[in-house]
Scaffold this motif. Structure first.
Motif, PDB file in Angstrom:
ATOM      1  N   GLU A 274      32.329 -15.192 -54.375  1.00  0.00           N
ATOM      2  CA  GLU A 274      32.329 -15.833 -55.687  1.00  0.00           C
ATOM      3  C   GLU A 274      32.671 -17.317 -55.583  1.00  0.00           C
ATOM      4  O   GLU A 274      32.136 -18.140 -56.337  1.00  0.00           O
ATOM      5  N   HIS A 275      33.548 -17.668 -54.635  1.00  0.00           N
ATOM      6  CA  HIS A 275      33.858 -19.083 -54.410  1.00  0.00           C
ATOM      7  C   HIS A 275      32.613 -19.827 -53.912  1.00  0.00           C
ATOM      8  O   HIS A 275      32.296 -20.931 -54.395  1.00  0.00           O
ATOM      9  N   LEU A 276      31.896 -19.224 -52.971  1.00  0.00           N
ATOM     10  CA  LEU A 276      30.655 -19.821 -52.463  1.00  0.00           C
ATOM     11  C   LEU A 276      29.626 -19.952 -53.586  1.00  0.00           C
ATOM     12  O   LEU A 276      28.979 -21.010 -53.725  1.00  0.00           O
ATOM     13  N   ILE A 280      27.665 -23.376 -55.012  1.00  0.00           N
ATOM     14  CA  ILE A 280      26.200 -23.497 -55.024  1.00  0.00           C
ATOM     15  C   ILE A 280      25.705 -23.673 -56.460  1.00  0.00           C
ATOM     16  O   ILE A 280      24.799 -24.484 -56.723  1.00  0.00           O
ATOM     17  N   ARG A 281      26.329 -22.947 -57.401  1.00  0.00           N
ATOM     18  CA  ARG A 281      25.923 -23.047 -58.804  1.00  0.00           C
ATOM     19  C   ARG A 281      26.140 -24.472 -59.318  1.00  0.00           C
ATOM     20  O   ARG A 281      25.277 -25.028 -60.021  1.00  0.00           O
ATOM     21  N   CYS A 469      16.564 -28.642 -52.839  1.00  0.00           N
ATOM     22  CA  CYS A 469      17.772 -27.823 -52.677  1.00  0.00           C
ATOM     23  C   CYS A 469      17.915 -27.171 -51.303  1.00  0.00           C
ATOM     24  O   CYS A 469      19.037 -27.059 -50.783  1.00  0.00           O
ATOM     25  N   LYS A 470      16.815 -26.709 -50.720  1.00  0.00           N
ATOM     26  CA  LYS A 470      16.922 -25.866 -49.533  1.00  0.00           C
ATOM     27  C   LYS A 470      17.529 -26.600 -48.347  1.00  0.00           C
ATOM     28  O   LYS A 470      18.286 -26.023 -47.559  1.00  0.00           O
ATOM     29  N   THR A 493      23.006 -15.770 -51.434  1.00  0.00           N
ATOM     30  CA  THR A 493      23.823 -16.206 -52.565  1.00  0.00           C
ATOM     31  C   THR A 493      23.084 -17.247 -53.398  1.00  0.00           C
ATOM     32  O   THR A 493      23.134 -17.228 -54.636  1.00  0.00           O
ATOM     33  N   TYR A 494      22.384 -18.148 -52.737  1.00  0.00           N
ATOM     34  CA  TYR A 494      21.575 -19.164 -53.425  1.00  0.00           C
ATOM     35  C   TYR A 494      20.520 -18.499 -54.309  1.00  0.00           C
ATOM     36  O   TYR A 494      20.329 -18.886 -55.472  1.00  0.00           O
ATOM     37  N   GLU A 495      19.845 -17.470 -53.788  1.00  0.00           N
ATOM     38  CA  GLU A 495      18.822 -16.786 -54.577  1.00  0.00           C
ATOM     39  C   GLU A 495      19.435 -16.033 -55.756  1.00  0.00           C
ATOM     40  O   GLU A 495      18.828 -15.953 -56.836  1.00  0.00           O
TER      41      GLU A 495
END
Length: 707
Positions: A274-276, A280-281, A469-470, A493-495
């Protein structure tokens, strides 16, 4: 494991589902002509489709009844059915540029009738069949389409970890090659999908290198290319199979240790992920929201409407077909056999979801599905993936409705009702099941719409965001503890974050459609309380065998010359066949001497079939004097004389025919052979030293594989 621990799950379904499938079911059997590429002749074959939907081809019906090994077993995943020779020649011409035949030249294939069925694959070998009448062609087309639909769905539904992990890995690999959007060849089991993936890259390279070296006329070069492509496909398949099994074995050995770590450190892993995700969000959210607002959100309602109309029509048709079949059965109970015939009627009804012809009107509702103007925008190569998924849901819901009806009716029969009471009970149970079906079908459709919208929009968003982004994702790797690096992946996580940005718009669109009662969708807030608290307990009992438990005393005992045990065995085998045979009276193909026979009738009644099969069983010779029930000719014309030499092959060791007399209580294994792991080609057996008609190689198990 997180879902398992936190207890999140789907809402309770109202309908029951069949835990024990109808394993002994035979979907269809009948005769058809197959083109033999080695001698360029058409041969009569007895084809059988068992419950696993692998088409099995025998020399003739007599060979099947004597348990002679089949000529071929075909797994049809990734294939398309063509009913026109022009369609096929166009596809073959496009597959190898510069080989389009000039007008007047002989095509690669000639069909002796007007009713061909061709199984075409972009890389593997093709199969050529033809029928004598349009009725036969329609039946076989529906049956083979069902085979393709079933085989395409090759990854088990109950695979909650391996299946999604595999498909995600395939998708991410293609995205690394800048290939986003749906992929039509994501079909079959894992090894077939891997083979299709390799051939997607290897095929064009081979074509560029080998096409200029092919010699001969255009049709000869086309034939050579099909053989080369098939040979390469088989080589790739064998290597992919060996490597995939090795990887899977390694993962299964490592899984217990991984699960132990996850269970111990679940809280820390969730906190770390969730921290990661929050980091990313914060990085991509502004860009993603703009992209969704400008490029996705305006199109969600039109995509949803395009999906809802044919899908809801298909599920409505499922409801109507189920209602009609049960109502007809109820009328038959009143007007004909009463309770004595109930076992026979319910035996048929239990197989309704697996009857390709009766389900065809439901499946056809999905054919008009189009995403006009949207396919190119969202890089949707084909809508077939959505059509087949919806059709599989239709079959599942039909079987759930039938099984729930069976269970409730079986409970009612325990009360010993009279004929009048039984008919009233059937009507009452039907109404209860339809209410449950309406609720469950609404839930299934809403889930299907959400999944389809995500499948269309997420690859589009990832492609749009990739340039900005990638390249920044690797810097987020340092936020993951080294101990958890196996369980938390930055790209996954990104997806998930990208998915969350569009998910609220998709949920809102589906919710609004339900609030407006569009296409009979129920609102999410409507929860149907379980009015049958003991219903799911009933499903825990043993499977119901209607033929055994409720067979009437007036059943036709068959020919007096047949031993009683064999008659029972044959009756059971016939009762398990879902689709009625097409009775053929032809003596051969139309290019043979003699006038073309009239179109045969299709006996769908049990009485007609029983009489036809009883007459056949009275014959002492493997080749009877009269026509076989499924259309095998009694006598071959000169062009097909070579069939007679192999019409009744002898096995290397005596095999007891299932039609011979058996001791009372002795069971005969009539289960047809299952498709082997050589999924994309024919498996050719060589019974009793008879020379195979194709060039073959032999594997370690002694099974010859046709090339």
């Amino acid at each position: 494991m997180r879902h398992e621990i936190e207890g999140t799950g789907a809402p309770q379904t109202q309908l029951l589902w069949r835990k024990v499938p109808l394993d002994e079911r035979i979907v269809f059997s009948g005769n058809l002509f197959q083109y033999q590429e080695d001698n360029k002749k058409w041969r009569n074959r007895f084809g059988l489709v068992p419950h696993n939907y692998g088409l099995v081809l025998y020399e003739n019906r007599a060979a099947y009844e004597r348990q002679v090994p089949p000529r071929a077993i075909i797994n049809s995943a990734g294939y398309k059915i063509l009913t026109s020779l022009d369609q096929y020649l166009e596809l073959v011409g496009n597959s190898l540029p510069g080989t389009t035949s000039k007008s007047g030249t002989a095509p690669i294939l000639k069909c002796p009738t007007q009713f061909p069925l061709i199984l075409w694959h972009p890389s593997a070998r093709h199969y050529y069949f033809c029928m004598m009448t349009e009725a036969e062609q329609d039946k076989w087309q529906a049956v083979l389409q069902d085979c393709i639909r079933h085989c395409n769905n090759g990854i088990p539904e109950d695979s909650k970890v391996e299946g999604p992990a595999f498909t995600d890995a395939i998708r991410m690999y293609r995205q690394s090659k800048e290939l986003y959007g749906t992929w039509e060849m994501l079909c079959g089991n894992e090894v077939q999908i891997l083979t299709n993936l390799v051939m997607e890259e290897l095929g064009p390279e081979l074509k560029a290198e080998l096409a200029p070296r092919l010699k001969g006329k255009p049709q000869e070069r086309q034939r050579q290319w099909i053989q080369i492509s098939d040979a390469v496909y088989r080589m790739v398949y064998e290597q992919a199979k060996a490597r995939f099994e090795a990887v899977l074995s390694k993962l299964q050995l490592a899984r217990p240790a991984m699960e132990a770590v996850i269970r111990t450190d679940m809280d820390q892993i969730i906190t770390s992920k969730e921290h990661l995700a929050s980091k990313i969000r914060g990085f991509i959210l502004p860009k993603a929201e703009v992209c969704v607002r400008n490029h996705v959100q305006p199109y969600i309602p039109s995509i949803l409407e395009a999906l809802m109309v044919p899908t809801s029509q298909g599920f409505t048709e499922v409801r109507d077909v189920f209602f009609k079949e049960v109502t007809d059965m109820n009328l038959n109970v009143i007007n004909e056999g009463g309770i004595d015939k109930l076992g026979e009627y319910m035996e048929k009804l239990s197989q309704l979801a697996y009857h390709p012809l009766k389900m065809q009107s439901c499946y056809e509702k999905m054919e008009p599905l189009r995403l006009d103007g949207l396919q190119q925008r969202f890089d949707v190569s084909s809508t077939s993936v959505f059509k087949q998924r919806a059709q599989i849901h239709m079959r599942e819901q039909m079987d759930n409705a039938v099984y729930t009806f069976e269970t409730l009716l079986h409970q009612e029969l325990g009360k010993g009702p009279s004929k009048e009471e039984l008919c009233k009970s059937i009507q009452r149970i039907l109404e209860r099941v339809l209410k449950k079906y309406d609720y469950d079908s609404s839930t299934v459709r809403k889930r299907f719409f959400r999944e389809a919208l995500l499948q269309i929009t997420i690859p589009f968003l990832l492609k749009k965001l990739a340039p900005t982004c990638k390249s920044e994702l690797p810097r987020f790797q340092e936020l993951i503890f080294e101990d958890f690096a196996r369980f938390i992946l930055v790209e996954n996580t990104y997806e998930e974050v990208v998915l969350q940005t569009v998910m609220k718009d998709i949920l809102q669109a589906v919710k609004e459609a339900a609030v407006q009662r569009k296409h009979n969708l129920y609102r999410d807030s409507m929860v149907m309380h379980n009015s049958d608290p003991n219903l799911h307990l009933l499903a825990e009992g043993a499977p119901i065998d209607w033929g055994e438990e409720y067979s009437g005393s007036g059943e036709d005992s068959g020919s007096p010359s047949i031993p009683e045990a064999a008659t029972l065995s044959e009756k059971r085998r016939r009762a398990k066949q879902v689709v009625s045979v097409v009775q053929d009276e032809e003596a051969g193909l139309p290019f043979e001497a003699g006038p073309e026979p009239p179109s045969p009738a299709s006996p769908d009644s049990v009485t007609e079939l029983r009489g036809l099969l009883a007459r056949d069983l009275q014959a002492e010779s493997p080749l009877p004097a009269g026509p076989l029930p499924n259309g095998a000719p009694a006598q071959e014309s000169p062009q097909l004389e070579s069939l007679q030499s192999v019409a009744a092959p002898e096995a290397s060791s005596p095999l007891a025919s299932p039609l011979q007399q058996i001791p009372p209580g002795k069971a005969v294994d009539l289960e047809p052979p299952k498709p082997s792991d050589q999924e994309t080609g024919e498996q050719v057996s060589n019974p009793g030293g008879r020379p195979p008609i194709h060039t073959t190689t032999e594997d370690s198990a002694g099974v010859q594989t046709e090339f």
